[in-house]
Design a protein around this motif. Structure first.
Motif, PDB file in Angstrom:
ATOM      1  N   ALA A 169      -8.537  -1.820  -8.074  1.00  0.00           N
ATOM      2  CA  ALA A 169      -7.592  -1.638  -8.230  1.00  0.00           C
ATOM      3  C   ALA A 169      -6.379  -2.750  -8.423  1.00  0.00           C
ATOM      4  CB  ALA A 169      -6.596  -0.372  -7.335  1.00  0.00           C
ATOM      5  N   LEU A 170      -6.570  -3.407  -6.459  1.00  0.00           N
ATOM      6  CA  LEU A 170      -5.446  -4.795  -6.572  1.00  0.00           C
ATOM      7  C   LEU A 170      -6.196  -5.837  -7.823  1.00  0.00           C
ATOM      8  CD1 LEU A 170      -3.732  -6.154  -4.911  1.00  0.00           C
ATOM      9  CD2 LEU A 170      -4.967  -5.961  -2.659  1.00  0.00           C
ATOM     10  N   LEU A 171      -7.219  -5.319  -7.368  1.00  0.00           N
ATOM     11  CA  LEU A 171      -6.904  -7.039  -8.583  1.00  0.00           C
ATOM     12  C   LEU A 171      -7.223  -7.574  -9.815  1.00  0.00           C
ATOM     13  CD1 LEU A 171     -10.839  -8.197  -7.153  1.00  0.00           C
ATOM     14  CD2 LEU A 171      -9.055  -9.501  -6.608  1.00  0.00           C
ATOM     15  N   CYS A 172      -6.962  -5.955 -10.912  1.00  0.00           N
ATOM     16  CA  CYS A 172      -6.935  -5.356 -11.411  1.00  0.00           C
ATOM     17  C   CYS A 172      -5.032  -5.940 -12.123  1.00  0.00           C
ATOM     18  CB  CYS A 172      -6.569  -4.209 -12.086  1.00  0.00           C
ATOM     19  SG  CYS A 172      -8.853  -3.750 -13.032  1.00  0.00           S
ATOM     20  N   ALA A 173      -4.413  -5.435 -10.516  1.00  0.00           N
ATOM     21  CA  ALA A 173      -2.693  -5.415 -11.010  1.00  0.00           C
ATOM     22  C   ALA A 173      -2.913  -7.185 -10.585  1.00  0.00           C
ATOM     23  CB  ALA A 173      -2.801  -4.748  -9.531  1.00  0.00           C
ATOM     24  N   LEU A 174      -3.081  -7.692 -10.035  1.00  0.00           N
ATOM     25  CA  LEU A 174      -2.248  -9.205  -9.535  1.00  0.00           C
ATOM     26  C   LEU A 174      -3.457  -9.961 -11.291  1.00  0.00           C
ATOM     27  CD1 LEU A 174      -4.232  -9.658  -6.289  1.00  0.00           C
ATOM     28  CD2 LEU A 174      -2.527  -9.992  -7.226  1.00  0.00           C
ATOM     29  N   ARG A 175      -4.046  -9.568 -11.605  1.00  0.00           N
ATOM     30  CA  ARG A 175      -4.658 -10.078 -13.137  1.00  0.00           C
ATOM     31  C   ARG A 175      -3.620  -9.271 -14.406  1.00  0.00           C
ATOM     32  NH1 ARG A 175     -10.182  -9.685 -11.278  1.00  0.00           N
ATOM     33  NH2 ARG A 175      -9.987  -7.186 -12.135  1.00  0.00           N
ATOM     34  N   THR A 208       2.698  -3.064 -11.048  1.00  0.00           N
ATOM     35  CA  THR A 208       3.106  -4.223 -10.614  1.00  0.00           C
ATOM     36  C   THR A 208       4.935  -4.118 -11.227  1.00  0.00           C
ATOM     37  OG1 THR A 208       2.764  -5.242 -13.203  1.00  0.00           O
ATOM     38  CG2 THR A 208       1.029  -4.804 -11.301  1.00  0.00           C
ATOM     39  N   LYS A 209       5.288  -4.779 -10.327  1.00  0.00           N
ATOM     40  CA  LYS A 209       6.879  -4.861 -11.381  1.00  0.00           C
ATOM     41  C   LYS A 209       7.375  -6.253 -12.110  1.00  0.00           C
ATOM     42  CE  LYS A 209       8.052  -1.148  -8.659  1.00  0.00           C
ATOM     43  NZ  LYS A 209       8.897   0.037  -9.375  1.00  0.00           N
ATOM     44  N   ALA A 210       8.232  -6.000 -12.986  1.00  0.00           N
ATOM     45  CA  ALA A 210       8.210  -7.134 -13.587  1.00  0.00           C
ATOM     46  C   ALA A 210       8.808  -8.780 -12.295  1.00  0.00           C
ATOM     47  CB  ALA A 210       9.887  -6.824 -13.656  1.00  0.00           C
ATOM     48  N   ASP A 211       9.093  -8.144 -11.286  1.00  0.00           N
ATOM     49  CA  ASP A 211       8.918  -9.677 -10.004  1.00  0.00           C
ATOM     50  C   ASP A 211       7.913  -9.877 -10.059  1.00  0.00           C
ATOM     51  OD1 ASP A 211       8.489  -8.064  -8.673  1.00  0.00           O
ATOM     52  OD2 ASP A 211      11.009  -7.869  -7.756  1.00  0.00           O
ATOM     53  N   GLY A 212       6.755  -9.303 -10.182  1.00  0.00           N
ATOM     54  CA  GLY A 212       5.730 -10.057  -9.760  1.00  0.00           C
ATOM     55  C   GLY A 212       4.813  -8.819  -8.275  1.00  0.00           C
ATOM     56  N   LYS A 261       4.021  -4.723 -16.776  1.00  0.00           N
ATOM     57  CA  LYS A 261       2.890  -3.789 -17.082  1.00  0.00           C
ATOM     58  C   LYS A 261       2.237  -2.391 -17.143  1.00  0.00           C
ATOM     59  CE  LYS A 261       4.770  -5.614 -21.024  1.00  0.00           C
ATOM     60  NZ  LYS A 261       5.628  -5.057 -22.166  1.00  0.00           N
ATOM     61  N   PRO A 262       2.107  -1.685 -17.926  1.00  0.00           N
ATOM     62  CA  PRO A 262       0.615  -0.668 -17.027  1.00  0.00           C
ATOM     63  C   PRO A 262      -0.378  -1.500 -16.883  1.00  0.00           C
ATOM     64  CG  PRO A 262       1.665   0.317 -19.414  1.00  0.00           C
ATOM     65  CD  PRO A 262       2.309  -1.607 -19.281  1.00  0.00           C
ATOM     66  N   VAL A 263      -1.105  -1.377 -15.192  1.00  0.00           N
ATOM     67  CA  VAL A 263      -2.305  -1.665 -14.988  1.00  0.00           C
ATOM     68  C   VAL A 263      -4.261  -0.604 -14.712  1.00  0.00           C
ATOM     69  CG1 VAL A 263      -4.006  -2.545 -13.408  1.00  0.00           C
ATOM     70  CG2 VAL A 263      -1.150  -2.633 -12.839  1.00  0.00           C
ATOM     71  N   ALA A 264      -4.648  -1.102 -15.767  1.00  0.00           N
ATOM     72  CA  ALA A 264      -5.824  -0.559 -16.424  1.00  0.00           C
ATOM     73  C   ALA A 264      -6.959  -0.606 -15.593  1.00  0.00           C
ATOM     74  CB  ALA A 264      -6.195  -1.086 -17.620  1.00  0.00           C
ATOM     75  N   VAL A 265      -7.182   0.201 -14.831  1.00  0.00           N
ATOM     76  CA  VAL A 265      -8.484   0.413 -13.454  1.00  0.00           C
ATOM     77  C   VAL A 265      -9.143   0.720 -14.316  1.00  0.00           C
ATOM     78  CG1 VAL A 265      -8.584   0.612 -11.788  1.00  0.00           C
ATOM     79  CG2 VAL A 265      -6.133  -0.079 -12.149  1.00  0.00           C
ATOM     80  N   LEU A 280       0.923  -0.997   0.156  1.00  0.00           N
ATOM     81  CA  LEU A 280       0.126  -0.125   0.364  1.00  0.00           C
ATOM     82  C   LEU A 280       0.738   1.476  -0.554  1.00  0.00           C
ATOM     83  CD1 LEU A 280      -2.987   1.289   0.026  1.00  0.00           C
ATOM     84  CD2 LEU A 280      -2.281   1.230   2.711  1.00  0.00           C
ATOM     85  N   ALA A 281       0.671   2.343  -0.982  1.00  0.00           N
ATOM     86  CA  ALA A 281       1.616   3.525  -0.691  1.00  0.00           C
ATOM     87  C   ALA A 281       0.687   4.767  -0.282  1.00  0.00           C
ATOM     88  CB  ALA A 281       2.753   3.405  -2.166  1.00  0.00           C
ATOM     89  N   THR A 282       1.146   5.914  -0.041  1.00  0.00           N
ATOM     90  CA  THR A 282       0.486   6.859  -0.074  1.00  0.00           C
ATOM     91  C   THR A 282      -0.229   6.908  -1.195  1.00  0.00           C
ATOM     92  OG1 THR A 282       1.942   8.277   0.272  1.00  0.00           O
ATOM     93  CG2 THR A 282       0.904   8.131   1.793  1.00  0.00           C
ATOM     94  N   VAL A 283       0.979   7.644  -2.404  1.00  0.00           N
ATOM     95  CA  VAL A 283       0.820   7.822  -3.727  1.00  0.00           C
ATOM     96  C   VAL A 283       1.487   6.999  -4.572  1.00  0.00           C
ATOM     97  CG1 VAL A 283       2.099  10.342  -3.680  1.00  0.00           C
ATOM     98  CG2 VAL A 283       0.499  10.110  -5.684  1.00  0.00           C
ATOM     99  N   LEU A 284       1.341   6.722  -6.043  1.00  0.00           N
ATOM    100  CA  LEU A 284       2.131   6.443  -7.113  1.00  0.00           C
ATOM    101  C   LEU A 284       2.551   7.513  -8.215  1.00  0.00           C
ATOM    102  CD1 LEU A 284       0.903   2.734  -7.387  1.00  0.00           C
ATOM    103  CD2 LEU A 284       2.533   3.230  -5.842  1.00  0.00           C
ATOM    104  N   PRO A 285       3.733   6.682  -9.195  1.00  0.00           N
ATOM    105  CA  PRO A 285       3.558   8.217  -9.852  1.00  0.00           C
ATOM    106  C   PRO A 285       2.236   8.262 -10.831  1.00  0.00           C
ATOM    107  CG  PRO A 285       5.607   6.227  -9.911  1.00  0.00           C
ATOM    108  CD  PRO A 285       4.641   5.573  -8.609  1.00  0.00           C
ATOM    109  N   MET A 286       2.257   9.826 -10.707  1.00  0.00           N
ATOM    110  CA  MET A 286       0.652  10.016 -11.303  1.00  0.00           C
ATOM    111  C   MET A 286       0.204   9.689 -10.744  1.00  0.00           C
ATOM    112  SD  MET A 286       2.838  11.691 -14.314  1.00  0.00           S
ATOM    113  CE  MET A 286       1.300  12.528 -15.663  1.00  0.00           C
ATOM    114  N   ALA A 287      -0.326   9.981  -9.498  1.00  0.00           N
ATOM    115  CA  ALA A 287      -0.770   9.417  -8.793  1.00  0.00           C
ATOM    116  C   ALA A 287      -1.881   7.952  -9.634  1.00  0.00           C
ATOM    117  CB  ALA A 287      -2.439  10.678  -8.474  1.00  0.00           C
ATOM    118  N   ALA A 288      -1.361   6.756 -10.689  1.00  0.00           N
ATOM    119  CA  ALA A 288      -1.479   5.916 -10.769  1.00  0.00           C
ATOM    120  C   ALA A 288      -2.683   4.969  -9.109  1.00  0.00           C
ATOM    121  CB  ALA A 288      -1.091   4.785 -11.608  1.00  0.00           C
ATOM    122  N   PRO A 289      -3.946   4.630  -9.708  1.00  0.00           N
ATOM    123  CA  PRO A 289      -4.126   3.632  -8.863  1.00  0.00           C
ATOM    124  C   PRO A 289      -3.632   2.281  -8.425  1.00  0.00           C
ATOM    125  CG  PRO A 289      -5.327   3.151 -10.767  1.00  0.00           C
ATOM    126  CD  PRO A 289      -4.121   4.754 -11.285  1.00  0.00           C
TER     127      PRO A 289
END
Length: 294
Positions: free
Chosen positions: A107-113, A81-85, A118-122, A69-78
């Protein structure tokens, strides 16, 4: 063929979009052990992170992925994911529905899928579905405070001048913030020419407001003699009192005053008596100094 029939056929050929109904949830983090801390990280803290644990069903489906959990991500993205999962979800984002918990869960479920790295579409409006309370193993948040947003990046990423410049811009917007040990969800921050302590109270709003009114009547609402009660926020169903402090006094020096205030507040909260006339006037005055965050 008439224009009317053409229009009708075109309408029939175009699939109808399912309308997503938005519902406002005033206490999206209700039921989570650390509800006030979730609120503080979303509304008050510039750079912090905490690990999250997925429920066993999701671990079985997606593997034992590291989730942060992060307070904010780059470009306020929801989410990202990282290459290592590894998966990150951001509390502070541009688009949101009326249910913050549902937004974060989607957002979490989209990232898991998503494919790692790669970018995460939410979707902006997630519709009905699981919430944080359904997909996380609940417990106190193990919060790590950061002076900058380097925790976003993989080792060596700052070798790229563009990444380094973007990171420097993001870090320049951070006000110094310290998590206090005196109580949960209390933070000291320094802004130009003053400092603040802000505390997300864990109690029912009406009861908390009555307690603050009693302290106001007693003259014990300030943290100490050189402080000022500045007002309060309403955030996600909880009250957040704010105190103005001298800017030259370090955060550590406010641990004891916050501890003493917490004792006074608890005593005022546990008083079973109804507010008298002075208390009701004080309560009305406090309401006039309240700002709602949504």
């Amino acid at each position: 063929m008439s224009k009317r029939r053409k229009s009708q056929r075109a309408s029939e050929a175009t699939p109808k979009r399912e309308k997503v109904r938005d519902v406002f949830v005033p206490r999206p983090f209700e039921g989570l052990t650390d509800e006030p801390e979730w609120i503080a990280l979303r509304e008050l803290v510039p750079a912090a992170s905490a690990p999250l644990r997925l429920v066993p069903e999701l671990v079985e489906e997606h593997g034992d992925r590291a989730v942060t959990l992060a307070t904010v991500l780059p470009m306020a993205a929801p989410a990202m994911t990282k290459a290592d999962g590894r998966v990150f979800i951001g509390l502070q984002r541009h688009q949101q529905s009326g249910d913050v918990s549902r937004d974060l869960a989607e957002a979490l479920l989209c990232a898991l899928r998503a494919e790692p790295g790669k970018p995460v579409a939410v979707p902006p409006l997630p519709g009905l579905g699981p919430r944080l309370q359904d997909i996380l193993v609940d417990g106190p948040l193990d919060v790590t405070m950061h002076e900058g947003f380097e925790f976003w990046l993989d080792p060596g990423a700052t070798d790229d001048p563009t990444v380094q410049a973007s990171l420097e811009r993001a870090n320049a917007a951070i006000y110094p913030t310290v998590r206090l040990a005196a109580v949960r969800a209390a933070y000291w921050c320094q802004v130009p020419e003053k400092a603040h302590v802000r505390w997300v109270l864990p109690d029912d709003e009406d009861a908390a407001l009555d307690a603050l009114a009693r302290l106001s009547v007693a003259g014990t609402l300030p943290l100490a003699g050189n402080t000022k009660f500045a007002g309060m926020f309403r955030a996600h169903g909880r009250l957040v009192p704010v105190w103005d402090l001298p800017e030259d006094v370090p955060a550590a020096d406010w641990e004891e005053p916050v501890t003493e205030f917490a004792k006074r507040y608890t005593e005022a909260l546990e008083t079973g008596e109804a507010l008298d006339a002075a208390g009701r006037r004080a309560r009305h005055g406090l309401l006039g100094r309240q700002l709602t965050l949504r």
